[in-house]
Write an enzyme that holds these catalytic residues in place. Structure first.
Site, PDB file in Angstrom:
ATOM      1  N   VAL A  65       0.839  -1.195   0.000  1.00  0.00           N
ATOM      2  CA  VAL A  65       0.000   0.000   0.000  1.00  0.00           C
ATOM      3  C   VAL A  65       0.876   1.248   0.000  1.00  0.00           C
ATOM      4  O   VAL A  65       1.939   1.280   0.623  1.00  0.00           O
ATOM      5  CB  VAL A  65      -0.899   0.013   1.264  1.00  0.00           C
ATOM      6  CG1 VAL A  65      -1.772   1.241   1.306  1.00  0.00           C
ATOM      7  CG2 VAL A  65      -1.720  -1.248   1.357  1.00  0.00           C
ATOM      8  N   CYS A  66       0.403   2.284  -0.698  1.00  0.00           N
ATOM      9  CA  CYS A  66       1.014   3.614  -0.617  1.00  0.00           C
ATOM     10  C   CYS A  66      -0.111   4.639  -0.661  1.00  0.00           C
ATOM     11  O   CYS A  66      -1.266   4.303  -0.421  1.00  0.00           O
ATOM     12  CB  CYS A  66       2.033   3.828  -1.738  1.00  0.00           C
ATOM     13  SG  CYS A  66       1.309   3.952  -3.376  1.00  0.00           S
ATOM     14  N   ALA A  67       0.193   5.870  -0.983  1.00  0.00           N
ATOM     15  CA  ALA A  67      -0.834   6.912  -0.985  1.00  0.00           C
ATOM     16  C   ALA A  67      -1.800   6.776  -2.152  1.00  0.00           C
ATOM     17  O   ALA A  67      -3.011   6.902  -1.984  1.00  0.00           O
ATOM     18  CB  ALA A  67      -0.181   8.296  -1.007  1.00  0.00           C
ATOM     19  N   THR A  93      -4.084   4.477  -0.047  1.00  0.00           N
ATOM     20  CA  THR A  93      -4.810   4.914   1.148  1.00  0.00           C
ATOM     21  C   THR A  93      -5.783   6.042   0.836  1.00  0.00           C
ATOM     22  O   THR A  93      -6.771   6.217   1.541  1.00  0.00           O
ATOM     23  CB  THR A  93      -3.846   5.372   2.270  1.00  0.00           C
ATOM     24  OG1 THR A  93      -2.989   6.391   1.754  1.00  0.00           O
ATOM     25  CG2 THR A  93      -3.023   4.224   2.800  1.00  0.00           C
TER      26      THR A  93
END
Length: 191
Positions: A65-67, A93
């Site tokens: 996961v990242c932004a 996210t």
């Protein structure tokens, strides 16, 4: 691994209990809010964490996961090059929060560090303005600085990479403390 290369937020939410979630954002971004149970291993530390991530895949699927999804895609490529299959969260996210899912924030986080995209926009804007200002008061050649940043932004958009973000990620407020990363890797091993 039976997981597709990308999971939608609703599918990921229903599978949280069975996934090992690795958040590849900077520690400051992670402290600003992350998926429940996510472990923070910044993208530039993925190589160091390979043995522990490989071990985690023996116990179940890994979700990166990242932004927004760009860094997690890059992390999945690095993992794949090393024989580790992982999925990414579609939209990161940002999409997770937009879909109304809860983000966890550590209680020890005293202040949130700006997200990497915001840091890049600020830095690029300051450099462009500085180049234009120096071009007006010192020498017109300084305007090439602004042109260079504009070219870099175009290249960044076309390749879905960001050299400025890679540089900013090395600043102290974006770096994990060695002990924090060691603790994260220990937690990953003990899951």
């Amino acid at each position: 691994m039976t997981t597709p290369t990308a999971l939608a937020t609703d599918e990921a939410r229903t599978r949280l209990h069975e996934l090992t979630i690795i958040d590849v954002r900077t520690p400051g971004e992670y402290a600003g809010g992350h998926l429940p149970g996510a472990l923070n291993i910044p993208l530039d530390q993925i190589q160091r964490a390979l043995p522990d991530i490989r071990h985690a895949t023996d116990r179940g699927d890994v979700l990166v996961v990242c932004a927004s999804g760009a860094r997690s895609d890059n992390a999945c490529k690095i993992l794949a090059e090393n024989g580790i299959t992982a999925a990414t969260l579609s939209g990161g996210t940002g999409a997770w929060a937009a879909d109304g899912h809860e983000l966890h924030r550590p209680q020890s986080a005293s202040r949130a560090t700006w997200g990497m995209e915001r840091q890049v926009r600020l830095t690029a804007g300051v450099i462009v303005l500085l180049g234009l200002l120096l071009g007006l008061i010192a020498h017109p050649a300084f305007q090439l600085i602004s042109a260079g940043i504009a070219g870099g932004l175009v290249f960044s958009a076309l390749t879905n990479t960001c050299g400025l973000a890679a540089i900013l990620a090395k600043l102290p407020h974006n770096r994990p403390r060695a002990a924090d990363l060691d603790n994260t890797l220990a937690a990953l091993r003990n899951r």
